[in-house]
Design a protein around this motif. Structure first.
Motif, short mmCIF file in Angstrom:
data_model
loop_
_atom_site.label_atom_id
_atom_site.label_comp_id
_atom_site.label_asym_id
_atom_site.label_seq_id
_atom_site.Cartn_x
_atom_site.Cartn_y
_atom_site.Cartn_z
N PRO A 62 -4.40 -5.97 -9.91
CA PRO A 62 -3.50 -4.92 -9.43
C PRO A 62 -3.02 -3.97 -10.54
O PRO A 62 -2.90 -2.77 -10.30
CB PRO A 62 -2.34 -5.70 -8.82
CG PRO A 62 -2.96 -6.97 -8.36
CD PRO A 62 -3.98 -7.30 -9.41
N ALA A 63 -2.79 -4.48 -11.73
CA ALA A 63 -2.32 -3.62 -12.82
C ALA A 63 -3.35 -2.55 -13.16
O ALA A 63 -2.97 -1.41 -13.49
CB ALA A 63 -2.00 -4.46 -14.07
N ILE A 71 -13.12 2.02 -7.10
CA ILE A 71 -14.46 2.59 -7.33
C ILE A 71 -14.58 3.08 -8.77
O ILE A 71 -15.58 2.81 -9.45
CB ILE A 71 -14.74 3.71 -6.32
CG1 ILE A 71 -14.85 3.13 -4.91
CG2 ILE A 71 -16.02 4.48 -6.70
CD1 ILE A 71 -14.83 4.16 -3.80
N ALA A 72 -13.56 3.77 -9.27
CA ALA A 72 -13.59 4.26 -10.64
C ALA A 72 -13.66 3.11 -11.64
O ALA A 72 -14.41 3.16 -12.62
CB ALA A 72 -12.37 5.13 -10.92
N HIS A 73 -12.90 2.06 -11.37
CA HIS A 73 -12.90 0.90 -12.26
C HIS A 73 -14.30 0.31 -12.38
O HIS A 73 -14.81 0.14 -13.49
CB HIS A 73 -11.93 -0.17 -11.73
CG HIS A 73 -11.92 -1.41 -12.55
ND1 HIS A 73 -11.15 -1.54 -13.68
CD2 HIS A 73 -12.59 -2.59 -12.41
CE1 HIS A 73 -11.35 -2.75 -14.20
NE2 HIS A 73 -12.22 -3.40 -13.43
N ARG A 77 -2.48 1.44 -13.01
CA ARG A 77 -2.68 2.34 -14.15
C ARG A 77 -3.58 3.52 -13.77
O ARG A 77 -3.30 4.66 -14.15
CB ARG A 77 -3.29 1.57 -15.33
CG ARG A 77 -2.25 0.78 -16.11
CD ARG A 77 -2.80 0.31 -17.43
NE ARG A 77 -3.80 -0.73 -17.26
CZ ARG A 77 -3.58 -2.02 -17.42
NH1 ARG A 77 -2.37 -2.45 -17.76
NH2 ARG A 77 -4.53 -2.90 -17.25
N ARG A 78 -4.67 3.25 -13.05
CA ARG A 78 -5.58 4.34 -12.67
C ARG A 78 -4.91 5.31 -11.70
O ARG A 78 -5.09 6.53 -11.82
CB ARG A 78 -6.87 3.78 -12.07
CG ARG A 78 -7.78 3.20 -13.13
CD ARG A 78 -9.13 2.86 -12.54
NE ARG A 78 -10.01 2.29 -13.53
CZ ARG A 78 -10.85 3.00 -14.28
NH1 ARG A 78 -10.91 4.31 -14.15
NH2 ARG A 78 -11.62 2.39 -15.16
N CYS A 122 -5.83 3.97 -4.09
CA CYS A 122 -6.22 2.63 -4.55
C CYS A 122 -7.72 2.41 -4.40
O CYS A 122 -8.36 1.85 -5.30
CB CYS A 122 -5.45 1.57 -3.78
SG CYS A 122 -3.69 1.54 -4.20
N ILE A 123 -8.28 2.84 -3.29
CA ILE A 123 -9.74 2.71 -3.10
C ILE A 123 -10.46 3.50 -4.19
O ILE A 123 -11.43 3.02 -4.80
CB ILE A 123 -10.15 3.18 -1.70
CG1 ILE A 123 -9.63 2.22 -0.63
CG2 ILE A 123 -11.67 3.34 -1.60
CD1 ILE A 123 -10.24 0.83 -0.66
#
Length: 71
Positions: free
Chosen positions: A58-59, A46-48, A63-64, A41-42
């Motif tokens: 949260p969605a 960061i990627a987002h 997805r990632r 999740c972390i």
């Protein structure tokens, strides 16, 4: 992950977008992503924020994380 870690994921989001969070937010995020691994999740947060300025939800994390698992 546990609820405390979900709060830490939310805090990571806030470090990028300066959102205000409280206990109710932490509980809601835990209910939505609590079945996922904390480190995944972390990494998703960061990627987002490395790709977009869009507000994360949260969605987006789900997805990632799922996309990373499928590669």
């Amino acid at each position: 992950m546990n609820a405390e870690q979900a709060g830490q994921v939310l805090a990571k989001c806030a470090s990028f977008d300066r959102r205000k969070t409280g206990d109710a937010d932490t509980i809601a995020w835990y209910q939505a992503i609590g079945d996922l691994a904390y480190d995944d999740c972390i990494a998703a947060v960061i990627a987002h924020y490395s790709d977009t300025t869009d507000w994360i939800m949260p969605a987006h994390i789900r997805r990632r994380v799922m996309a990373a698992r499928n590669h």
